[in-house]
Design an enzyme around this catalytic site. Sequence first.
Site, PDB file in Angstrom:
ATOM      1  N   TYR A 262     -28.854  19.895  34.689  1.00 31.45           N
ATOM      2  CA  TYR A 262     -28.774  19.572  36.071  1.00 31.45           C
ATOM      3  C   TYR A 262     -27.486  19.559  36.455  1.00 31.45           C
ATOM      4  CZ  TYR A 262     -33.798  18.420  35.592  1.00 31.45           C
ATOM      5  OH  TYR A 262     -34.963  18.235  34.990  1.00 31.45           O
TER       6      TYR A 262
ATOM      7  N   GLY B 154     -39.840  14.183  32.264  1.00 34.08           N
ATOM      8  CA  GLY B 154     -39.318  12.917  32.632  1.00 34.08           C
ATOM      9  C   GLY B 154     -38.730  11.729  31.890  1.00 34.08           C
TER      10      GLY B 154
ATOM     11  N   CYS C  21     -13.300  20.551  49.532  1.00 30.76           N
ATOM     12  CA  CYS C  21     -12.985  20.186  50.764  1.00 30.76           C
ATOM     13  C   CYS C  21     -14.042  19.305  51.465  1.00 30.76           C
ATOM     14  CB  CYS C  21     -12.575  21.180  51.933  1.00 30.76           C
ATOM     15  SG  CYS C  21     -11.364  22.252  51.336  1.00 30.76           S
TER      16      CYS C  21
ATOM     17  N   GLU D 245     -43.201  18.360  29.124  1.00 28.95           N
ATOM     18  CA  GLU D 245     -42.291  19.447  29.935  1.00 28.95           C
ATOM     19  C   GLU D 245     -40.914  18.707  29.765  1.00 28.95           C
ATOM     20  OE1 GLU D 245     -45.421  21.838  32.534  1.00 28.95           O
ATOM     21  OE2 GLU D 245     -44.241  20.072  33.323  1.00 28.95           O
ATOM     22  N   PRO D 246     -40.327  18.456  28.843  1.00 26.41           N
ATOM     23  CA  PRO D 246     -38.734  17.937  28.719  1.00 26.41           C
ATOM     24  C   PRO D 246     -37.905  18.743  29.333  1.00 26.41           C
ATOM     25  CG  PRO D 246     -39.355  18.592  26.621  1.00 26.41           C
ATOM     26  CD  PRO D 246     -40.755  18.778  27.312  1.00 26.41           C
ATOM     27  N   GLY D 247     -37.180  18.296  29.995  1.00 30.78           N
ATOM     28  CA  GLY D 247     -35.908  19.183  30.733  1.00 30.78           C
ATOM     29  C   GLY D 247     -34.528  18.306  30.233  1.00 30.78           C
ATOM     30  N   ARG D 248     -34.414  17.412  31.057  1.00 31.36           N
ATOM     31  CA  ARG D 248     -33.141  16.527  30.753  1.00 31.36           C
ATOM     32  C   ARG D 248     -33.146  16.121  29.198  1.00 31.36           C
ATOM     33  NH1 ARG D 248     -31.072  13.542  34.895  1.00 31.36           N
ATOM     34  NH2 ARG D 248     -32.989  13.754  35.876  1.00 31.36           N
TER      35      ARG D 248
ATOM     36  N   TYR E  64     -27.314  11.959  44.001  1.00 29.87           N
ATOM     37  CA  TYR E  64     -28.149  10.882  43.836  1.00 29.87           C
ATOM     38  C   TYR E  64     -27.192   9.533  43.418  1.00 29.87           C
ATOM     39  CZ  TYR E  64     -31.040  14.917  42.067  1.00 29.87           C
ATOM     40  OH  TYR E  64     -31.788  15.920  41.766  1.00 29.87           O
TER      41      TYR E  64
ATOM     42  N   ARG F 217     -24.304  15.807  40.919  1.00 30.95           N
ATOM     43  CA  ARG F 217     -25.154  14.813  40.968  1.00 30.95           C
ATOM     44  C   ARG F 217     -24.841  13.557  41.397  1.00 30.95           C
ATOM     45  NH1 ARG F 217     -26.701  13.151  36.436  1.00 30.95           N
ATOM     46  NH2 ARG F 217     -28.794  12.549  37.195  1.00 30.95           N
TER      47      ARG F 217
HETATM   48  C1  LIG Z   1     -38.323  18.679  36.569  1.00 26.67           C
HETATM   49  C2  LIG Z   1     -39.374  18.756  35.916  1.00 26.67           C
HETATM   50  C3  LIG Z   1     -39.734  18.415  34.653  1.00 26.67           C
HETATM   51  C4  LIG Z   1     -38.587  18.320  33.750  1.00 26.67           C
HETATM   52  O1  LIG Z   1     -38.066  16.759  34.204  1.00 26.67           O
HETATM   53  P1  LIG Z   1     -37.025  16.324  33.259  1.00 26.67           P
HETATM   54  O2  LIG Z   1     -37.034  14.763  34.035  1.00 26.67           O
HETATM   55  O3  LIG Z   1     -35.740  17.029  33.262  1.00 26.67           O
HETATM   56  O4  LIG Z   1     -37.630  15.879  31.919  1.00 26.67           O
HETATM   57  C5  LIG Z   1     -40.816  18.922  34.119  1.00 26.67           C
HETATM   58  N1  LIG Z   1     -41.766  19.316  34.734  1.00 26.67           N
HETATM   59  C6  LIG Z   1     -41.908  19.709  36.138  1.00 26.67           C
HETATM   60  C7  LIG Z   1     -43.149  20.277  36.813  1.00 26.67           C
HETATM   61  C8  LIG Z   1     -40.541  19.439  36.765  1.00 26.67           C
HETATM   62  O5  LIG Z   1     -40.566  19.664  38.121  1.00 26.67           O
END
Ligand SMILES: *Cc1c(COP(=O)(O)O)cnc(C)c1O
Length: 432
Positions: free
Chosen positions: A390, A247, A360, A289-292, A333, A329
């Site tokens: 994303y 997050g 379209c 759990e970093p994604g972004r 959003y 995106r």
């Molecule tokens: C989406 C998600 C993440 C990653 O969130 P980011 O905002 O991209 O860091 C981590 N854990 C879980 C369970 C998620 O659904």
Amino acid sequence: MLYDNIEIKDGELCFGGARVLNLAEKYGTPLYLADERKIRENCRKYKSALDSCGLPGSSAIYASKACSFAGIYKIIAEEGLGADVVSSGEIYTAKKAGFPMERAYFQGNNKTDEDINFALDCGVGYFVCDNFEEIEALDKIAGKRGVRQKILLRVTPGIDPHTYAEVATGKVDSKFGVAIETGQAIEAVKLALSKKNLELEGIHCHVGSMVFDSEVFFKAAAVMLGFAAEIKKVCGFEIKILDLGGGYGVKYYDGQGEIDIEENIASVAEYILKKAKELEISAPSLRLEPGRSIVADAGITVYTVGSVKKITGYKNYVSVDGGMTDNPRYALYGSKYTVLTANKPEEPANLVADLVGRCCESGDIIQPEVKFPESIERGDLVAVLTTGAYNYSMASNYNRIPRPPIVLVDGGKDRLAVRRESLDDLILNDII
Ligand SMILES: *Cc1c(COP(=O)(O)O)cnc(C)c1O
């Protein structure tokens, strides 16, 4: 510039040390560029902060839904991170890439029996169980196979991160996890502990995305540790792992908030140590759990302009050869982005126009009210920054538009990681 991997040299845009114009020429557009060095740098930030946070065994898990392709699992594996996977497709991709599956965490609020079987076949390390039915189903399937599966339990701490409703996931009424507040989470713990084929190791929450307010993680830790103390009291069981999800926010435009991730991790860990002591529970190891924040600033998308439409007295449009198919995106959003004209980034930008795609759909807007040079015309190249997260993972074939390739750049060198979809790829599954 927004990030240190974006530069202007000799009047043209460079990304990750490579000339964007050369890459567009070599690979065509639309084109995703991913800066491998930046991805690794971001991984190391998390790894070093968690290794030294004072909670032994702590680690970072890349939420691979942010950007999933074989090559990224290899990079993540080399950097020593785990990987969150949310579907058989992500599991398959990780496994095929040689990812050490004991470091995979299977997330999601609806795992089918097929998914569960597939994940067990692939040796996924942890299931992050979301609901009662999943606990029952996983126990049954693991029992049939004679295995004992490690799990975490996903709970909702009842925290609103005050970011975007679409990405808030930690509130009591979320579709994800079981609520602590209603007493259902402790029932789920009891159920999990009663299952002989499951080994509960800890609890998990994920409060949302694009968080800049460091308080959010302290609040989450406080609620989760309170719940851990309740588990100890009611069940006589101590959790080993506290997973606070992902997050952390990233900067999409100048002037947006920032958060010092390493500093935040250190202070959250310190807080966990203190709080655990107060609550008389053993301090758990921490998972994030970093994604972004691993991939967003490691990506840009390059497009070619097809038309510049000036509707006299109304508004202007710059149309490019991609759109909501490669970046949904804004449509989803209302997300903001920084946009540059890659072949003339230094020309004064006075023409206000919506940057739109070729789909379209009137909502096919990549970014409204962008400032372009007055001279912008067909054939110019436009770069949208911070598209590493994303975008590719949310891309679609709407209008039968092939998905762009991903080219990894590293210190000026480039290599193709995902090839451009072909027209034949699009009809691959069409039988009649
Ligand atoms: C989406 C998600 C993440 C990653 O969130 P980011 O905002 O991209 O860091 C981590 N854990 C879980 C369970 C998620 O659904």
